[in-house]
Scaffold this motif. Structure first.
Motif, PDB file in Angstrom:
ATOM      1  N   GLN A 132       0.835  -1.206   0.000  1.00  0.00           N
ATOM      2  CA  GLN A 132       0.000   0.000   0.000  1.00  0.00           C
ATOM      3  C   GLN A 132       0.870   1.255   0.000  1.00  0.00           C
ATOM      4  N   TRP A 133       1.975   1.198   0.736  1.00  0.00           N
ATOM      5  CA  TRP A 133       2.896   2.340   0.765  1.00  0.00           C
ATOM      6  C   TRP A 133       3.506   2.569  -0.619  1.00  0.00           C
ATOM      7  N   LEU A 134       3.892   1.484  -1.305  1.00  0.00           N
ATOM      8  CA  LEU A 134       4.408   1.622  -2.662  1.00  0.00           C
ATOM      9  C   LEU A 134       3.378   2.265  -3.580  1.00  0.00           C
ATOM     10  N   ALA A 135       2.123   1.857  -3.431  1.00  0.00           N
ATOM     11  CA  ALA A 135       1.065   2.425  -4.265  1.00  0.00           C
ATOM     12  C   ALA A 135       0.911   3.925  -4.022  1.00  0.00           C
ATOM     13  N   SER A 136       1.005   4.338  -2.769  1.00  0.00           N
ATOM     14  CA  SER A 136       0.889   5.764  -2.471  1.00  0.00           C
ATOM     15  C   SER A 136       2.054   6.535  -3.063  1.00  0.00           C
ATOM     16  N   GLU A 137       3.246   5.911  -3.078  1.00  0.00           N
ATOM     17  CA  GLU A 137       4.417   6.570  -3.667  1.00  0.00           C
ATOM     18  C   GLU A 137       4.257   6.749  -5.168  1.00  0.00           C
ATOM     19  N   ILE A 138       3.759   5.730  -5.876  1.00  0.00           N
ATOM     20  CA  ILE A 138       3.604   5.842  -7.328  1.00  0.00           C
ATOM     21  C   ILE A 138       2.488   6.815  -7.674  1.00  0.00           C
ATOM     22  N   ARG A 139       1.457   6.874  -6.834  1.00  0.00           N
ATOM     23  CA  ARG A 139       0.393   7.862  -7.077  1.00  0.00           C
ATOM     24  C   ARG A 139       0.932   9.273  -6.942  1.00  0.00           C
ATOM     25  N   ARG A 140       1.830   9.459  -5.988  1.00  0.00           N
ATOM     26  CA  ARG A 140       2.394  10.791  -5.771  1.00  0.00           C
ATOM     27  C   ARG A 140       3.424  11.156  -6.839  1.00  0.00           C
ATOM     28  N   ASP A 141       4.312  10.210  -7.172  1.00  0.00           N
ATOM     29  CA  ASP A 141       5.421  10.529  -8.063  1.00  0.00           C
ATOM     30  C   ASP A 141       5.060  10.484  -9.536  1.00  0.00           C
ATOM     31  N   ALA A 142       4.170   9.570  -9.929  1.00  0.00           N
ATOM     32  CA  ALA A 142       3.855   9.392 -11.351  1.00  0.00           C
ATOM     33  C   ALA A 142       2.456   9.857 -11.711  1.00  0.00           C
ATOM     34  N   SER A 143       1.695  10.327 -10.725  1.00  0.00           N
ATOM     35  CA  SER A 143       0.321  10.784 -10.975  1.00  0.00           C
ATOM     36  C   SER A 143      -0.503   9.711 -11.673  1.00  0.00           C
ATOM     37  N   ALA A 144      -0.259   8.458 -11.311  1.00  0.00           N
ATOM     38  CA  ALA A 144      -1.002   7.345 -11.889  1.00  0.00           C
ATOM     39  C   ALA A 144      -1.934   6.757 -10.833  1.00  0.00           C
ATOM     40  N   LEU A 145      -3.085   6.298 -11.273  1.00  0.00           N
ATOM     41  CA  LEU A 145      -4.005   5.617 -10.375  1.00  0.00           C
ATOM     42  C   LEU A 145      -3.466   4.224 -10.100  1.00  0.00           C
ATOM     43  N   CYS A 146      -3.206   3.936  -8.835  1.00  0.00           N
ATOM     44  CA  CYS A 146      -2.608   2.648  -8.467  1.00  0.00           C
ATOM     45  C   CYS A 146      -3.472   1.974  -7.411  1.00  0.00           C
ATOM     46  N   THR A 147      -3.895   0.753  -7.699  1.00  0.00           N
ATOM     47  CA  THR A 147      -4.727   0.000  -6.766  1.00  0.00           C
ATOM     48  C   THR A 147      -3.971  -1.250  -6.312  1.00  0.00           C
ATOM     49  N   VAL A 148      -4.277  -1.684  -5.095  1.00  0.00           N
ATOM     50  CA  VAL A 148      -3.601  -2.837  -4.492  1.00  0.00           C
ATOM     51  C   VAL A 148      -4.639  -3.844  -4.029  1.00  0.00           C
ATOM     52  N   ASP A 149      -4.416  -5.124  -4.366  1.00  0.00           N
ATOM     53  CA  ASP A 149      -5.241  -6.218  -3.870  1.00  0.00           C
ATOM     54  C   ASP A 149      -4.290  -7.260  -3.293  1.00  0.00           C
ATOM     55  N   CYS A 150      -4.197  -7.284  -1.972  1.00  0.00           N
ATOM     56  CA  CYS A 150      -3.205  -8.136  -1.313  1.00  0.00           C
ATOM     57  C   CYS A 150      -3.876  -9.029  -0.276  1.00  0.00           C
ATOM     58  N   ASP A 151      -3.640 -10.326  -0.388  1.00  0.00           N
ATOM     59  CA  ASP A 151      -4.154 -11.291   0.579  1.00  0.00           C
ATOM     60  C   ASP A 151      -3.585 -10.963   1.956  1.00  0.00           C
ATOM     61  N   ARG A 152      -4.466 -10.757   2.938  1.00  0.00           N
ATOM     62  CA  ARG A 152      -4.010 -10.367   4.265  1.00  0.00           C
ATOM     63  C   ARG A 152      -3.155 -11.448   4.911  1.00  0.00           C
ATOM     64  N   ALA A 153      -3.313 -12.700   4.461  1.00  0.00           N
ATOM     65  CA  ALA A 153      -2.511 -13.785   5.033  1.00  0.00           C
ATOM     66  C   ALA A 153      -1.035 -13.619   4.706  1.00  0.00           C
ATOM     67  N   SER A 154      -0.713 -12.801   3.707  1.00  0.00           N
ATOM     68  CA  SER A 154       0.687 -12.601   3.345  1.00  0.00           C
ATOM     69  C   SER A 154       1.457 -11.864   4.436  1.00  0.00           C
ATOM     70  N   ALA A 155       0.748 -11.268   5.385  1.00  0.00           N
ATOM     71  CA  ALA A 155       1.423 -10.585   6.495  1.00  0.00           C
ATOM     72  C   ALA A 155       2.224 -11.561   7.350  1.00  0.00           C
ATOM     73  N   ALA A 156       1.896 -12.876   7.243  1.00  0.00           N
ATOM     74  CA  ALA A 156       2.593 -13.883   8.040  1.00  0.00           C
ATOM     75  C   ALA A 156       3.802 -14.473   7.316  1.00  0.00           C
ATOM     76  N   HIS A 179       9.625   4.910 -17.115  1.00  0.00           N
ATOM     77  CA  HIS A 179       9.506   4.631 -18.541  1.00  0.00           C
ATOM     78  C   HIS A 179       8.079   4.484 -19.075  1.00  0.00           C
ATOM     79  N   ALA A 180       7.150   4.041 -18.233  1.00  0.00           N
ATOM     80  CA  ALA A 180       5.877   3.548 -18.770  1.00  0.00           C
ATOM     81  C   ALA A 180       4.902   4.639 -19.218  1.00  0.00           C
ATOM     82  N   ARG A 181       4.922   5.782 -18.504  1.00  0.00           N
ATOM     83  CA  ARG A 181       3.913   6.827 -18.757  1.00  0.00           C
ATOM     84  C   ARG A 181       2.499   6.229 -18.641  1.00  0.00           C
ATOM     85  N   ALA A 182       2.314   5.433 -17.600  1.00  0.00           N
ATOM     86  CA  ALA A 182       1.040   4.736 -17.400  1.00  0.00           C
ATOM     87  C   ALA A 182       0.037   5.629 -16.686  1.00  0.00           C
TER      88      ALA A 182
END
Length: 248
Positions: A132-156, A179-182
């Motif tokens: 989620q933190w990475l997504a917030s960084e890309i939204r701020r730096d690249a002005s791209a809409l970034c969504t995250v879907d992460c299984d909560r079990a991965s926290a373990a 590079h992407a200009r996404a």
């Protein structure tokens, strides 16, 4: 007649064997060349990583000396002045205290920035929070809409595995930013057919996978995955966006 057929058969057998030997030699030569290219690429990656590590150490050392060192020296000077004033029975003004608090806050911010550069604190909250933190960084730096879907079990997941997944996602998003200009980016991490799967997908300009790729980002991602027995696949094409998939 039988003797002629026998000689013809032997000749064909000899030709077939010669063709097989030539094909095998060509395959061995090609395989040897591939191994040499792979070894050369790994040596170059190792050299690049060593230089990058040294540059990072130099940068951290410089920031510690130039920024934190100067701020600490200034803070000590201000405190010494206040101590002398207090010894002389002088009054300490609120403005003086506020200035010291401001310097202290600047020091705290500098330390947090340095720590974040070395290892993002978001990882301490588990992989879902880190993505989620990475997504917030890309939204701020690249002005791209970034969504995250992460299984909560991965926290373990074990810390080293989570760090590997995070770094590959981070490098993927670095490529998106550079590079992407996404306009849209999705990050997903979930269990798929008994394995964990990370996928970073963007709708950017893509690239020709047959063309030579400069830099060491993709190679470094593959080496990170290989170290954990994971597989990394990349799909892209001009104007088709890019998909990076890690299976662990």
């Amino acid at each position: 007649m039988a003797s002629w057929i026998s000689r013809a058969f032997v000749a064909r057998l000899r030709d077939a064997r010669a063709s097989t030997v030539v094909a095998l030699e060509a395959a061995i030569t090609e395989r040897t060349a591939e191994l040499e290219r792979s070894q050369r690429a790994l040596r170059e990656l190792g050299d690049h990583n060593a230089r990058a590590l040294e540059e990072e150490r130099t940068q951290v050392s410089r920031e510690l000396h130039d920024e934190l060192g100067q701020q600490l020296a200034a803070l000590r000077m201000e405190l010494s002045i206040l101590a002398v004033r207090a010894d002389d029975g002088g009054r300490i003004e609120r403005a003086d205290v506020d200035e010291l608090l401001g310097r202290t806050d600047a020091l705290v911010a500098s330390v947090r920035r340095l720590v974040s550069g070395l290892r993002p604190p978001a990882l301490d909250g588990g992989l879902p929070a880190a993505l989620q933190w990475l997504a917030s960084e890309i939204r701020r730096d690249a002005s791209a809409l970034c969504t995250v879907d992460c299984d909560r079990a991965s926290a373990a997941l074990p810390g080293d595995v989570a760090s590997m997944v995070f770094r590959i996602a981070q490098e993927s998003l670095t490529n998106v930013r550079k590079h992407a200009r996404a306009r849209h980016v999705t990050i997903s991490f979930a269990r798929v057919s008994g394995s964990w799967e990370l996928r970073v997908l963007d709708d950017g300009v893509g690239f020709d996978q047959a063309a030579p790729i400069e830099g060491y980002g993709l190679m470094g991602m593959r080496e990170r995955a290989l170290a954990f027995g994971a597989t990394l696949s990349i799909e892209s094409g001009p104007t088709q966006g890019t998909s990076v998939t890690l299976r662990l």
